[in-house]
Design a protein around this motif. Structure first.
Motif, PDB file in Angstrom:
ATOM      1  N   VAL A 270       0.833  -1.208   0.000  1.00  0.00           N
ATOM      2  CA  VAL A 270       0.000   0.000   0.000  1.00  0.00           C
ATOM      3  C   VAL A 270       0.864   1.254   0.000  1.00  0.00           C
ATOM      4  N   LEU A 271       1.966   1.238   0.741  1.00  0.00           N
ATOM      5  CA  LEU A 271       2.858   2.399   0.795  1.00  0.00           C
ATOM      6  C   LEU A 271       3.474   2.674  -0.579  1.00  0.00           C
ATOM      7  N   HIS A 272       3.912   1.606  -1.259  1.00  0.00           N
ATOM      8  CA  HIS A 272       4.487   1.755  -2.606  1.00  0.00           C
ATOM      9  C   HIS A 272       3.435   2.329  -3.572  1.00  0.00           C
ATOM     10  N   SER A 400      -2.991   6.102 -11.673  1.00  0.00           N
ATOM     11  CA  SER A 400      -3.450   6.178 -10.277  1.00  0.00           C
ATOM     12  C   SER A 400      -4.807   5.517 -10.084  1.00  0.00           C
ATOM     13  N   SER A 401      -5.638   5.478 -11.134  1.00  0.00           N
ATOM     14  CA  SER A 401      -6.968   4.878 -10.987  1.00  0.00           C
ATOM     15  C   SER A 401      -6.933   3.357 -11.037  1.00  0.00           C
ATOM     16  N   GLU A 402      -5.823   2.770 -11.531  1.00  0.00           N
ATOM     17  CA  GLU A 402      -5.806   1.319 -11.693  1.00  0.00           C
ATOM     18  C   GLU A 402      -4.942   0.586 -10.666  1.00  0.00           C
ATOM     19  N   ILE A 403      -4.099   1.285  -9.916  1.00  0.00           N
ATOM     20  CA  ILE A 403      -3.166   0.565  -9.044  1.00  0.00           C
ATOM     21  C   ILE A 403      -3.701   0.318  -7.637  1.00  0.00           C
ATOM     22  N   TYR A 459      11.165   6.299 -13.731  1.00  0.00           N
ATOM     23  CA  TYR A 459      11.996   5.174 -14.177  1.00  0.00           C
ATOM     24  C   TYR A 459      12.264   4.179 -13.050  1.00  0.00           C
ATOM     25  N   THR A 460      12.474   4.682 -11.851  1.00  0.00           N
ATOM     26  CA  THR A 460      12.904   3.812 -10.754  1.00  0.00           C
ATOM     27  C   THR A 460      11.761   3.186  -9.950  1.00  0.00           C
ATOM     28  N   LEU A 461      10.594   3.835  -9.888  1.00  0.00           N
ATOM     29  CA  LEU A 461       9.571   3.393  -8.935  1.00  0.00           C
ATOM     30  C   LEU A 461       8.250   2.890  -9.534  1.00  0.00           C
ATOM     31  N   LEU A 462       8.017   3.124 -10.825  1.00  0.00           N
ATOM     32  CA  LEU A 462       6.708   2.790 -11.388  1.00  0.00           C
ATOM     33  C   LEU A 462       6.773   1.552 -12.287  1.00  0.00           C
ATOM     34  N   PRO A 463       6.184   0.429 -11.846  1.00  0.00           N
ATOM     35  CA  PRO A 463       6.147  -0.766 -12.690  1.00  0.00           C
ATOM     36  C   PRO A 463       5.123  -0.641 -13.816  1.00  0.00           C
ATOM     37  N   GLU A 464       5.290  -1.449 -14.853  1.00  0.00           N
ATOM     38  CA  GLU A 464       4.337  -1.487 -15.969  1.00  0.00           C
ATOM     39  C   GLU A 464       3.050  -2.206 -15.543  1.00  0.00           C
ATOM     40  N   GLU A 474      -1.878  -5.519  -7.153  1.00  0.00           N
ATOM     41  CA  GLU A 474      -1.183  -5.506  -5.858  1.00  0.00           C
ATOM     42  C   GLU A 474       0.161  -6.225  -5.856  1.00  0.00           C
ATOM     43  N   PRO A 475       0.282  -7.432  -6.462  1.00  0.00           N
ATOM     44  CA  PRO A 475       1.573  -8.133  -6.415  1.00  0.00           C
ATOM     45  C   PRO A 475       2.721  -7.381  -7.078  1.00  0.00           C
ATOM     46  N   LEU A 476       2.422  -6.412  -7.948  1.00  0.00           N
ATOM     47  CA  LEU A 476       3.487  -5.654  -8.616  1.00  0.00           C
ATOM     48  C   LEU A 476       4.195  -4.694  -7.667  1.00  0.00           C
ATOM     49  N   PHE A 477       3.521  -4.342  -6.590  1.00  0.00           N
ATOM     50  CA  PHE A 477       4.028  -3.291  -5.697  1.00  0.00           C
ATOM     51  C   PHE A 477       4.484  -3.889  -4.366  1.00  0.00           C
ATOM     52  N   GLY A 478       5.283  -3.114  -3.642  1.00  0.00           N
ATOM     53  CA  GLY A 478       5.722  -3.531  -2.308  1.00  0.00           C
ATOM     54  C   GLY A 478       7.213  -3.709  -2.185  1.00  0.00           C
ATOM     55  N   THR A 479       7.901  -3.841  -3.344  1.00  0.00           N
ATOM     56  CA  THR A 479       9.361  -4.001  -3.295  1.00  0.00           C
ATOM     57  C   THR A 479      10.081  -2.711  -3.717  1.00  0.00           C
ATOM     58  N   PHE A 480       9.316  -1.652  -4.008  1.00  0.00           N
ATOM     59  CA  PHE A 480       9.853  -0.329  -4.313  1.00  0.00           C
ATOM     60  C   PHE A 480      10.839  -0.379  -5.489  1.00  0.00           C
ATOM     61  N   PHE A 481      12.132  -0.117  -5.256  1.00  0.00           N
ATOM     62  CA  PHE A 481      13.098  -0.032  -6.359  1.00  0.00           C
ATOM     63  C   PHE A 481      13.418  -1.400  -6.974  1.00  0.00           C
ATOM     64  N   LYS A 482      12.973  -2.485  -6.334  1.00  0.00           N
ATOM     65  CA  LYS A 482      13.259  -3.834  -6.841  1.00  0.00           C
ATOM     66  C   LYS A 482      12.067  -4.432  -7.580  1.00  0.00           C
ATOM     67  N   TRP A 483      11.156  -3.567  -8.078  1.00  0.00           N
ATOM     68  CA  TRP A 483       9.938  -4.081  -8.703  1.00  0.00           C
ATOM     69  C   TRP A 483      10.218  -4.915  -9.954  1.00  0.00           C
ATOM     70  N   ARG A 484      11.351  -4.676 -10.623  1.00  0.00           N
ATOM     71  CA  ARG A 484      11.669  -5.458 -11.823  1.00  0.00           C
ATOM     72  C   ARG A 484      11.866  -6.932 -11.487  1.00  0.00           C
ATOM     73  N   SER A 485      12.521  -7.191 -10.359  1.00  0.00           N
ATOM     74  CA  SER A 485      12.703  -8.588  -9.917  1.00  0.00           C
ATOM     75  C   SER A 485      11.357  -9.226  -9.602  1.00  0.00           C
ATOM     76  N   THR A 486      10.467  -8.442  -8.996  1.00  0.00           N
ATOM     77  CA  THR A 486       9.124  -8.941  -8.669  1.00  0.00           C
ATOM     78  C   THR A 486       8.364  -9.303  -9.939  1.00  0.00           C
TER      79      THR A 486
END
Length: 504
Positions: A270-272, A400-403, A459-464, A474-486
């Motif tokens: 939720v914070l991410h 913002s409306s979809e995440i 570039y650093t914080l927003l996943p596709e 929801e599963p895309l978020f929560g790892t902040f700068f490591k979202w690519r690994s997620t």
């Protein structure tokens, strides 16, 4: 199967019509933004007000809209998305009448306060409703509509300025502002034909009504069943429950406890999400786009275009550019994704703002007219608007409306809108003072610097998010700068799951 294929386009058209109607509420903000850029020329002359009062008049509607945005999330959880749209139109209708009949500066300010609350409601509810109605295959396209209509409203405002500029000063600006009652009336009537959001219906326990809406707004009946199952899971309703109406807790149906989950005890996910939503709205406005759009007549004056009618015509071209490139973005967002558009848009804005700042600085330090520098400034204004409109403009609302998860969506989006309007208001209320303090070129160098920070943030914080259902975010978020690994892990798990299904 044949029947499904035949009916599919009709359902898509129905979802398209619903999204268009809901998004048309954004015309209200666009019209006010566009019309004020020209109306202030005549308001200043008629009411004999200062530049500081102009700044306050122009910018405070965005501060006032914070009130509407702050309460719109809870209101829409309480009375529904559809009736919240009608309420937004009604409030703006009253504000437009008050502005049109204003006899002095403070009367005009009160009218803008009322209109601002309506704008706050409209900005929050349009993308939420559209995201909740649209199927995943074209959600980006549909949720871009609010920005399209904002730009359409800006263009209408510019045209209104030019059309009424020939009237006597006392009448001209009043017609410019008062004519805003027409779109609000048409919107209020049109929204009555729309269905309620299926996700809000599920939150109220009205599963039968939600199923009927999903059947009409999904690409296939199979997708409708999948969407309903996902929404029921998100709302905490058992999958085996097939009743048309079920009882739900007051907390889930009316949005209680949301602020606590968002701010007091947020999970990493939720914070991410919250940082992403607030950040994209903050940078959308902090890059100075409203200063370019609303103060474009002043920019052209500084650039050397002195005749008011020529400045207004050049400003109409800004509105055309904004509308055209936002339309282009709506067709690209589901094809090439959110990130590519967002990063390209922000990069183009940085270069355009630097060009505008350089041109204005050269003109400022020259003692004679430099036609080439005027051309550079006008072209840089157009390219700034074009790059903004193809990415940062629509995608702040789309993303913002979809995440946000279902339970947090309405009030989470209202926070994004509140930040958006607060920053916009701050920019508009300080622009004249800022350029008098550091020069107009210096002001745009500053905005270019903010846009550079925005590019790094995106570039650093927003996943596709392209192609995913709202319940898969929801599963895309929560790892902040490591979202690519997620994302790689999620993709790997999805492939393994598909292989297991094939084997079984």
């Amino acid at each position: 199967m044949a029947n499904q294929n035949v009916s599919s386009p009709k359902r898509n058209k129905y979802a398209l019509a619903c999204s268009l109607l809901a998004s048309m509420t954004s015309v209200l903000l666009g019209y006010d933004t566009g019309v004020m850029s020209g109306a202030v020329i005549y308001i200043k002359e008629d009411l004999k007000i200062s530049d500081v009062q102009i700044e306050i008049l122009v910018g405070t509607i965005n501060i006032y809209s914070l009130v509407g945005a702050a309460i719109a999330g809870r209101t829409s959880d309480w009375i529904g998305r559809r009736y919240t749209i009608i309420l937004a139109s009604l409030i703006f209708f009253v504000g437009a009448i008050l502005m049109g009949f204003a006899t002095n500066y403070w009367f005009l300010m009160f009218g803008r306060f009322v209109a601002g609350i309506g704008v706050g409601y409209a900005l929050m509810i349009a993308p939420v409703y559209t995201a909740e109605v649209a199927p995943a295959s074209c959600r980006g396209f549909f949720t871009s509509f609010p920005e399209v209509f904002i730009n359409g409203g800006v263009l209408l405002g510019y045209i209104s300025n030019y059309a009424f500029s020939k009237l006597p000063t006392k009448l001209g600006w009043r017609f410019m502002l008062g004519i805003g009652v027409i779109p609000s009336v048409l919107l209020g009537i049109g929204v009555l034909a729309m269905p309620e959001s299926p996700r809000w219906l599920v939150m109220q326990g009205r599963l039968g009504d939600a199923k009927r809406v999903l059947d009409r707004t999904s690409d296939t009946l199979e997708e409708s069943k999948t969407r309903l199952a996902d929404i029921k899971e998100a709302a905490g309703i058992p999958q085996d429950c097939q009743d048309d109406i079920v009882s739900v807790t007051r907390e889930s149906s009316h949005g209680s406890g949301v602020w606590r989950e968002l701010f007091l005890h947020p999970t990493p996910t939720v914070l991410h999400i919250l940082i992403a939503a607030i950040g994209i709205h903050f940078f959308q406005q902090a890059s100075g786009i409203d200063a370019v759009v609303l103060y474009s007549p002043r920019i052209y004056e500084k650039a050397g275009i002195t005749k008011p009618s020529y400045r207004l015509l050049a400003t109409i071209a800004v509105g055309c550019m904004k509308t055209f490139f936002t339309l282009v973005a709506t067709f690209l967002v589901d094809k090439i994704g959110r990130r590519i558009l967002l990063l390209s848009s922000c990069g183009g804005m940085i270069l355009s703002l630097l060009a505008l700042a350089t041109g204005l600085t050269i003109i400022d330090h020259s003692d004679h007219t430099l036609k080439w520098a005027i051309v550079v400034c006008v072209c840089a204004t157009y390219s700034t608007v074009a790059f903004f409109s193809i990415g940062m403009g629509p995608l702040a609302w789309v993303y913002s409306s979809e995440i946000f998860p279902l339970r947090l969506r309405a009030q989470g989006c209202s926070i994004g809108v509140a930040v958006n309007r607060a920053v916009s208001g701050g920019i508009l209320m300080t622009f004249i003072s800022l350029y008098k303090a550091i020069s107009i070129g210096g002001a745009f160098f500053l905005y270019a610097g903010v846009a550079s920070v925005a590019w790094i943030f995106f570039y650093t914080l927003l996943p596709e998010t392209k192609g995913r259902t709202l319940e898969e975010m929801e599963p895309l978020f929560g790892t902040f700068f490591k979202w690519r690994s997620t994302m790689k892990e999620l993709k790997k798990n999805r492939v393994e799951g598909d292989d297991m299904l094939l084997l079984s």
